[in-house]
Design an enzyme around this catalytic site. Structure first.
Site, PDB file in Angstrom:
ATOM      1  N   SER A 148       0.750  -1.292   0.035  1.00  0.00           N
ATOM      2  CA  SER A 148       0.011   0.090  -0.093  1.00  0.00           C
ATOM      3  C   SER A 148       0.751   1.143   0.171  1.00  0.00           C
ATOM      4  O   SER A 148       0.299   2.433   0.061  1.00  0.00           O
ATOM      5  CB  SER A 148      -1.089   0.201   1.119  1.00  0.00           C
ATOM      6  OG  SER A 148      -2.014  -0.896   1.062  1.00  0.00           O
ATOM      7  N   LYS A 152      -0.214   3.625  -2.530  1.00  0.00           N
ATOM      8  CA  LYS A 152      -1.298   4.747  -2.357  1.00  0.00           C
ATOM      9  C   LYS A 152      -0.508   5.934  -2.381  1.00  0.00           C
ATOM     10  O   LYS A 152      -1.403   7.179  -2.435  1.00  0.00           O
ATOM     11  CB  LYS A 152      -2.116   4.463  -1.287  1.00  0.00           C
ATOM     12  CG  LYS A 152      -3.112   3.197  -1.405  1.00  0.00           C
ATOM     13  CD  LYS A 152      -3.882   3.112   0.019  1.00  0.00           C
ATOM     14  CE  LYS A 152      -4.780   1.834  -0.162  1.00  0.00           C
ATOM     15  NZ  LYS A 152      -4.037   0.505   0.014  1.00  0.00           N
ATOM     16  N   SER A 212      -5.676   3.678   4.666  1.00  0.00           N
ATOM     17  CA  SER A 212      -5.178   2.630   3.703  1.00  0.00           C
ATOM     18  C   SER A 212      -6.438   1.791   3.335  1.00  0.00           C
ATOM     19  O   SER A 212      -6.148   0.640   2.991  1.00  0.00           O
ATOM     20  CB  SER A 212      -4.202   1.773   4.199  1.00  0.00           C
ATOM     21  OG  SER A 212      -3.509   1.313   3.143  1.00  0.00           O
TER      22      SER A 212
END
Length: 341
Positions: free
Chosen positions: A126, A129, A183
């Site tokens: 993640s 992101k 997240s």
């Protein structure tokens, strides 16, 4: 009755409150300031929300298409990554981290202070992101535009837990906050889906930005990080953190400790995925964590320690506890490091 949403925020680590009704405002004060520093509150209108990301990037001295951060080594050192079992400090002896790759960089000079396998490309989970947020920022989209989560936003290469549901509606700023702080994968997927040109154009923009920044080991295949083909190196992620730090919204949203989302029909209580942000013991200006099995536990941070801005990157940690311990050890080591070291 239609619910009109307003977003009210200010940046640089003071507080953030988002009201979700024109008549009743659900406000959450988020304290991201150092202890003893008084908080202030600035509210602004829907018109301000539309321009949330329009002027955050500091483009002074930036080449066209992006900013290339020069990462430098000390004289006598090499850019070749050390063996997997080796951890190299360029000053004092420091902690032996369990991460597969790690980097600590002076954010002002680009000087590498600590490195372990920093040129090795590996899945980033993640941390993806963070580039998702940069691409949204660069697009200058309407941040007050309502986004409704679609079934396709919950479909990916892996199953992941989520508090979101099909049909949930938030404005783009709130979706970005959910993606960076909590997240949430459906949030990141929705940001790509609603980008001009859709997901294909979004992924192309992610890879183009990485190329422009000199992130030569980085490849993106989707916007959430659930795909293990999303790979990067600690060196490249340090460059990305330095770039993302230029955007006030990314700094604020990624370092928000807690936030309550009032959707009108239910509340979503969300906390930052980084325990160091939640605990508030360090001056963390920007943060993003990540985990899938192929990547291990990862974290990137922009922090200020003893007036020195620094970037910390950890990839491939075996456990969340090891990630937090290594991050804390590196921050403690950095705090004892002479400023000119």
């Amino acid at each position: 009755m239609k619910i009109f949403k307003k977003i009210s925020t200010y940046f640089l680590g003071v507080s953030l409150c988002i009201g979700l009704s024109s008549t009743s405002f659900a406000e959450l004060q988020v304290n991201t300031t150092p202890i003893g520093v008084p908080k202030a509150q600035i509210s602004w209108s829907d018109d301000d929300a539309k321009n949330l990301l329009s002027n955050d990037a500091d483009e002074e001295d930036a080449p066209e298409g992006g900013t290339v951060v020069s990462i430098t080594q000390r004289p006598g050192t090499t850019t070749k990554p050390p063996p997997v079992s080796d951890t190299r400090f360029f000053n004092n002896a420091g902690p032996i981290v369990k991460a597969g790759s790690a980097l600590v960089m002076d954010a002002q000079t680009g000087e590498v202070l600590f490195s372990k396998n920093s040129s090795t490309a590996r899945p980033m989970a993640s941390i993806t992101k963070l580039m998702t947020a940069v691409v949204i920022a660069d697009a200058h989209l309407n941040m007050s535009e309502q986004i409704t989560l679609d079934q396709v936003d919950f479909v990916g290469p892996k199953q992941a837990s989520t508090k979101l549901r099909i049909g949930d509606q938030m404005n783009r700023a709130e979706v970005l906050l959910m993606a960076l702080m909590k997240s949430e994968n459906p949030a990141a997927a929705a940001l790509a889906r609603t980008y001009p040109g859709g997901k294909v154009a979004f992924i192309s923009a992610m890879n183009l930005k990485a190329q422009q920044l000199g992130m030569h080991s980085t490849r993106y295949f989707e916007s959430t990080g659930l795909d293990a083909r999303n790979v990067s190196s600690a060196r490249d992620l340090a460059i990305l953190v330095a770039e993302a730090y230029k955007y006030g919204a990314i700094r604020q949203f990624s370092s928000t400790a807690h936030y309550d989302f009032d959707l009108g029909y239910r509340m979503l209580n969300a906390s930052n995925t980084n325990a160091l942000v939640r605990n508030g013991g360090w001056n963390i200006n920007l943060s993003k964590t990540g985990f899938i099995n192929e990547a291990g536990r990862c974290v990137v941070m922009h922090t200020t320690v003893n007036s020195r801005p620094a970037v910390v990157v950890l990839m491939g940690e075996p456990t969340t506890e090891a990630r937090n311990a290594d991050a804390t050890d590196l921050l403690n080591w950095l705090s004892a490091l002479p400023k000119d070291a």
